[in-house]
Scaffold this active site. Structure first.
Site, PDB file in Angstrom:
ATOM      1  N   CYS A  96     -37.981  -8.436 -74.640  1.00 43.60           N
ATOM      2  CA  CYS A  96     -38.987  -7.369 -74.633  1.00 43.60           C
ATOM      3  C   CYS A  96     -38.461  -6.054 -75.209  1.00 43.60           C
ATOM      4  CB  CYS A  96     -39.566  -7.204 -73.242  1.00 43.60           C
ATOM      5  SG  CYS A  96     -40.597  -8.637 -72.810  1.00 43.60           S
ATOM      6  N   LYS A 115     -48.664  -5.553 -69.811  1.00 42.85           N
ATOM      7  CA  LYS A 115     -48.760  -6.377 -71.014  1.00 42.85           C
ATOM      8  C   LYS A 115     -48.597  -7.838 -70.652  1.00 42.85           C
ATOM      9  CE  LYS A 115     -43.859  -5.815 -71.910  1.00 42.85           C
ATOM     10  NZ  LYS A 115     -43.472  -7.202 -71.683  1.00 42.85           N
ATOM     11  N   ASP A 152     -39.938  -3.235 -68.400  1.00 41.21           N
ATOM     12  CA  ASP A 152     -39.952  -4.399 -67.492  1.00 41.21           C
ATOM     13  C   ASP A 152     -38.840  -4.429 -66.432  1.00 41.21           C
ATOM     14  OD1 ASP A 152     -41.979  -5.003 -69.255  1.00 41.21           O
ATOM     15  OD2 ASP A 152     -41.164  -6.914 -69.938  1.00 41.21           O
TER      16      ASP A 152
HETATM   17  C1  VGL Z   1     -39.533 -11.005 -70.880  1.00 40.64           C
HETATM   18  C2  VGL Z   1     -39.418 -13.262 -71.172  1.00 40.64           C
HETATM   19  C3  VGL Z   1     -40.709 -13.416 -70.713  1.00 40.64           C
HETATM   20  C4  VGL Z   1     -38.836  -9.679 -70.977  1.00 40.64           C
HETATM   21  C5  VGL Z   1     -40.822 -11.118 -70.425  1.00 40.64           C
HETATM   22  O1  VGL Z   1     -39.236  -8.729 -70.259  1.00 40.64           O
HETATM   23  O2  VGL Z   1     -37.891  -9.583 -71.776  1.00 40.64           O
HETATM   24  N1  VGL Z   1     -38.847 -12.075 -71.268  1.00 40.64           N
HETATM   25  N2  VGL Z   1     -41.407 -12.336 -70.346  1.00 40.64           N
END
Ligand code: VGL
Ligand code: ZN
Length: 208
Positions: free
Chosen positions: A159, A114, A16
């Site tokens: 994540c 995702k 991410d």
């Molecule tokens: C994430 C919160 C919401 C992350 C993704 O990538 O850690 N955290 N969506």
């Protein structure tokens, strides 16, 4: 330096590294931008690399705006358990959902998206937040003969944490490259996430 030399059953899993989690983004993780050159550099060491992208529909159930009266970072109960509510982030096809423009890993073999189902969040790259719906990555990795994963990216305590735990649960060796991760650290979640990973048999190291 841990002295580990990655081989052909190792894979670098970059979680991410997207605009919304970096400076100026909707859910910016402190100091996230400093990660990008570190991850680019680490990527040179790996033969196999997979990137993930948080990828939500505009009205995703994890967004505070989808629940009248709720604020970001509140926790609510959903059918699959407790869910933290987030600011609107990583909406499919938006600039915020795009990978950081300076992330330079053209040789990445797969970009896994995702969190694309309206009613369920997916922190982990392997399972959605009900801990039973697979993303398919576990099967992909096994079929490719990958045995050990090296994790980096955002956020350490969300994540990256859940990806590491699920990967252990699926029988992979897991190394989290801590100085190539940044955390949100909500109420001490950074410290506790490291503890939980260590207890699950995840190697948490600085450097490679
Ligand atoms: C994430 C919160 C919401 C992350 C993704 O990538 O850690 N955290 N969506
Ligand atoms: Zn998300």
């Amino acid at each position: 330096m841990s002295g580990i030399v990655p081989g052909n059953t190792d894979l670098f899993l970059v979680i991410d590294v997207q605009n919304d989690f970096c400076s100026g983004g909707a859910l910016a993780v402190p100091n996230a931008d400093s990660l990008v050159p570190i991850i680019n550099h680490l990527a040179d060491r790996f033969e196999h690399i997979v990137l993930t992208q948080d990828w939500h529909p505009a009205n995703h159930q994890s967004f505070a705006t989808s629940h009248p009266g709720q604020e970001p970072f509140n926790k609510i109960q959903l059918p699959y358990g407790e869910q933290t509510l987030w600011p609107v982030h990583c909406v499919q096809g938006t600039h915020g959902a795009a990978l950081h423009p300076e992330l330079a890993i053209p040789k990445a073999e797969l970009i896994l998206r995702k969190g694309f189902r309206h009613s369920i969040d997916s922190y982990s790259a392997l399972y959605e937040n009900d801990h039973t719906t697979p993303t398919g990555l576990g099967g992909y990795l096994r079929e490719r003969g990958i045995r050990r994963l090296f994790l980096a990216g955002l956020a350490t305590d969300y994540c990256v944490l859940y990806s590491a735990l699920d990967a252990r649960r699926e029988g992979f060796e897991v190394v989290v490259l801590l100085d190539a991760c940044r955390g949100l650290d909500l109420n001490g979640s950074l410290e506790s996430s490291i503890q939980v990973m260590l207890e699950a048999g995840v190697a948490v190291v600085n450097g490679l």
